[in-house]
Motif scaffolding. Structure first.
Motif, short mmCIF file in Angstrom:
data_model
loop_
_atom_site.label_atom_id
_atom_site.label_comp_id
_atom_site.label_asym_id
_atom_site.label_seq_id
_atom_site.Cartn_x
_atom_site.Cartn_y
_atom_site.Cartn_z
N LEU A 1 0.35 4.48 0.59
CA LEU A 1 0.22 5.46 1.67
C LEU A 1 0.85 4.96 2.96
O LEU A 1 1.60 5.69 3.62
CB LEU A 1 -1.26 5.78 1.91
CG LEU A 1 -1.57 6.72 3.08
CD1 LEU A 1 -0.98 8.11 2.81
CD2 LEU A 1 -3.08 6.82 3.31
N THR A 2 0.58 3.73 3.33
CA THR A 2 0.97 3.23 4.66
C THR A 2 2.20 2.32 4.65
O THR A 2 2.76 2.05 5.71
CB THR A 2 -0.19 2.45 5.29
OG1 THR A 2 -0.44 1.28 4.49
CG2 THR A 2 -1.45 3.31 5.34
N SER A 3 2.58 1.83 3.49
CA SER A 3 3.67 0.87 3.29
C SER A 3 3.37 -0.49 3.92
O SER A 3 4.26 -1.33 4.06
CB SER A 3 5.02 1.41 3.81
OG SER A 3 5.11 1.37 5.22
N LEU B 1 -4.77 7.23 8.93
CA LEU B 1 -4.44 5.92 8.37
C LEU B 1 -2.97 5.57 8.58
O LEU B 1 -2.62 4.44 8.94
CB LEU B 1 -4.77 5.90 6.87
CG LEU B 1 -6.25 5.99 6.50
CD1 LEU B 1 -6.42 6.14 5.00
CD2 LEU B 1 -7.02 4.77 7.00
N VAL B 2 -2.09 6.55 8.37
CA VAL B 2 -0.66 6.32 8.56
C VAL B 2 -0.34 6.08 10.04
O VAL B 2 0.42 5.17 10.40
CB VAL B 2 0.17 7.50 8.01
CG1 VAL B 2 1.65 7.36 8.40
CG2 VAL B 2 0.03 7.58 6.50
N LYS C 1 2.36 -1.75 12.78
CA LYS C 1 3.75 -2.15 12.51
C LYS C 1 4.49 -2.46 13.80
O LYS C 1 5.25 -3.43 13.87
CB LYS C 1 4.47 -1.03 11.75
CG LYS C 1 4.01 -0.83 10.32
CD LYS C 1 4.71 0.38 9.71
CE LYS C 1 4.14 0.74 8.36
NZ LYS C 1 4.76 1.97 7.80
N ASP D 1 -10.50 1.95 5.19
CA ASP D 1 -10.11 2.01 6.60
C ASP D 1 -10.23 0.64 7.27
O ASP D 1 -10.46 0.53 8.46
CB ASP D 1 -10.95 3.04 7.36
CG ASP D 1 -12.45 2.74 7.30
OD1 ASP D 1 -12.85 1.89 6.48
OD2 ASP D 1 -13.21 3.35 8.07
N SER E 1 -1.54 2.70 11.04
CA SER E 1 -0.66 1.69 10.45
C SER E 1 0.63 1.56 11.23
O SER E 1 1.16 0.45 11.40
CB SER E 1 -0.36 2.05 8.99
OG SER E 1 -1.54 2.06 8.21
N ASP E 2 1.15 2.68 11.72
CA ASP E 2 2.37 2.64 12.53
C ASP E 2 2.16 1.83 13.81
O ASP E 2 3.07 1.13 14.28
CB ASP E 2 2.84 4.05 12.86
CG ASP E 2 3.41 4.78 11.65
OD1 ASP E 2 3.75 4.11 10.66
OD2 ASP E 2 3.49 6.03 11.70
N ARG F 1 -3.15 -3.39 5.02
CA ARG F 1 -4.26 -2.47 4.74
C ARG F 1 -5.13 -3.16 3.71
O ARG F 1 -4.79 -3.26 2.54
CB ARG F 1 -3.76 -1.12 4.21
CG ARG F 1 -4.93 -0.13 4.06
CD ARG F 1 -4.51 1.20 3.48
NE ARG F 1 -5.67 2.07 3.32
CZ ARG F 1 -5.67 3.20 2.59
NH1 ARG F 1 -4.54 3.58 1.98
NH2 ARG F 1 -6.75 3.92 2.48
N ASP G 1 -5.68 10.83 5.88
CA ASP G 1 -4.44 10.10 5.57
C ASP G 1 -3.55 10.02 6.80
O ASP G 1 -2.89 8.99 7.05
CB ASP G 1 -3.69 10.78 4.43
CG ASP G 1 -4.37 10.58 3.08
OD1 ASP G 1 -5.28 9.74 2.99
OD2 ASP G 1 -3.98 11.27 2.11
N ASP H 1 0.85 -1.19 0.00
CA ASP H 1 0.00 0.00 0.00
C ASP H 1 0.89 1.25 0.00
O ASP H 1 1.76 1.40 0.86
CB ASP H 1 -0.91 0.00 1.23
CG ASP H 1 -1.79 1.23 1.30
OD1 ASP H 1 -2.65 1.36 0.43
OD2 ASP H 1 -1.59 2.05 2.22
#
Length: 323
Positions: free
Chosen positions: A141-143, A198-199, A206, A221, A202-203, A217, A195, A139
Motif C-alpha cells: 500500500l505505502t511502498s 496511511l498513504v 518519505k 497503523d 507514509s509520504d 510500516r 488507506d 509494504d
C-alpha cells in the motif's frame, strides 16, 4: 533440458528435472503453492529438492513446444524464522505475471545468438529475483519497508551491501510511531479513507527520510523511522516536523471525499495525529537494536497511556523512573 542459471549455488541433478517434469504433466499450465494450503503435501517431492523446511511458496512455469516441455522456470520464497511475521506468499496472480514474463523472455531468447542468450537470460532472471525480493520486503500500500524489510535492515547487514550506511553507523535512533484517531477515520469514512490516511502519512515519512534514514510500516497503523547517526535532539526535531506536516496537511481532512455542497467537519479531538516513542542505541547503556526497539515501544506506550499526540524519549522516562 539442461539447467544453466540459479539464483544461488545449488546442485541440480537430472533426476530433479524428471521429478518436476512429471509433476507438470498434471499441471501443464504451471502451478503455485504455499505451505498454508492443504495440497502443499502433494508437492513434497519437489519442495524436498530445495529443502522442504525452508520454503514458504513454490512456483513452477513450463514452456511447451510441440507437446514437449522445453524450458521450466521454478522458484520459491524462503520461510522466515517466524512464519507468522510478514511472509510473502506467492499467488495465482504472481503465476500469471511470471508466466507471461517468462514466455516473453523465452521468445526473446529465440531471436538472439547463444552467447548473448545466456547473458540476457541471467540478467532477466536476476531482475525477476530482485522484484520478488523487493515485493517481500516492501509494504504494497505505502511502498515503505515492511516489518520483514526492517528486520533485514538491522539483522542481515553483513550480507547486503544495500545497508552499508547502517553498517557504518555508530548508532541508530528509532522513532516508534502509532497513529492517533486512525480508527475514527477508518470507521467513520470507510477503509478507502483509512488507506488514504496511511498513504498520506507514509509520504510525510518519505520526505523526512529522503536525506537519510529509513521509513517502515511496521504493521497496521504503526510506523518506524530508523535514523542512523543522529542525536536525540535531532530526533526530537524530526518528531516535531511530523506534527508540523500533519498540521500543514490539515490532518488530511481536505482529501476526504464528501458532498461538494457540504463542509466536512471533524471534531478537533478526532483529528488524525500520532504518538511517538524515541530511543537510541547510543544511549548510556550502549543498547542493541532490539533493545532500542523495545525501549521506543515502551516510550510510545507511555505516551498512549498518558498524553497521545506527543512524543517521549525513553532515556528521560527511565531517568525519571517512569519506565
Amino acid at each position: 533440458m539442461e539447467p544453466f542459471y540459479f539464483a544461488e549455488e545449488f546442485e541440480f541433478k537430472p533426476e530433479h528435472i524428471q521429478v518436476i517434469a512429471s509433476k507438470l504433466s498434471n499441471y501443464p499450465g504451471g502451478f503455485v503453492v504455499s505451505r498454508t494450503e492443504k495440497r502443499y503435501e502433494e508437492f513434497f517431492d519437489i519442495t524436498s529438492i530445495f529443502g522442504v523446511n525452508d520454503i514458504s511458496s513454490l512456483i513452477c512455469i513450463p514452456i511447451v513446444m510441440e507437446n514437449t516441455i522445453r524450458d521450466i522456470l521454478i522458484g520459491y520464497t524462503k520461510l522466515q524464522d517466524n512464519f507468522t511475521v510478514n511472509v510473502h506468499l506467492l499467488t495465482e496472480g504472481d503465476l500469471t505475471i511470471l508466466r507471461f514474463s517468462f514466455k516473453q523472455l523465452v521468445d526473446s531468447i529465440d531471436r538472439i545468438d547463444f552467447n548473448q542468450k545466456i547473458l540476457e537470460y541471467n540478467n532477466e532472471l536476476q531482475a525477476m529475483n530482485n522484484k520478488l525480493h523487493e515485493s517481500a520486503v516492501t509494504d504494497i500500500l505505502t511502498s515503505l519497508l515492511n516489518r520483514q524489510g526492517f528486520m533485514k535492515l538491522v539483522g542481515a547487514i553483513p550480507n547486503d551491501s544495500a545497508w552499508k550506511e547502517v553498517a557504518r553507523s555508530q548508532h541508530i535512533t528509532i522513532l516508534y510511531i502509532d497513529l492517533d484517531n486512525f480508527k475514527y477515520y477508518n470507521d467513520t469514512f470507510g477503509h478507502a479513507v483509512g488507506d488514504l490516511i496511511l498513504v498520506g502519512f507514509s509520504d510525510i515519512l518519505k520526505r523526512i527520510t529522503q536525506n537519510g534514514g529509513y521509513a517502515v510500516r511496521y504493521g497496521g497503523d504503526e510506523f518506524l523511522l530508523a535514523m542512523p547517526d543522529i542525536s536525540i535532539e535531532k530526533a526530537e526535531q524530526t518528531a516535531k516536523s511530523i506534527y508540523k506536516e500533519l498540521e500543514q496537511q490539515n490532518y488530511f481532512i481536505d482529501q476526504i471525499p464528501h458532498d461538494d455542497d457540504t463542509v466536512l467537519e471533524i471534531p478537533k479531538g478526532h483529528y488524525i495525529s500520532c504518538s511517538i516513542g524515541i530511543a537510541s542505541t547510543d544511549d548510556k547503556g550502549g543498547y542493541s537494536i532490539n533493545d532500542t526497539l523495545k525501549h521506543a515501544d515502551e516510550a510510545l506506550y507511555y505516551v498512549k497511556k498518558h498524553d497521545k499526540r506527543a512524543y517521549k524519549i525513553w532515556e528521560e522516562l527511565k531517568d525519571a523512573g517512569a519506565v
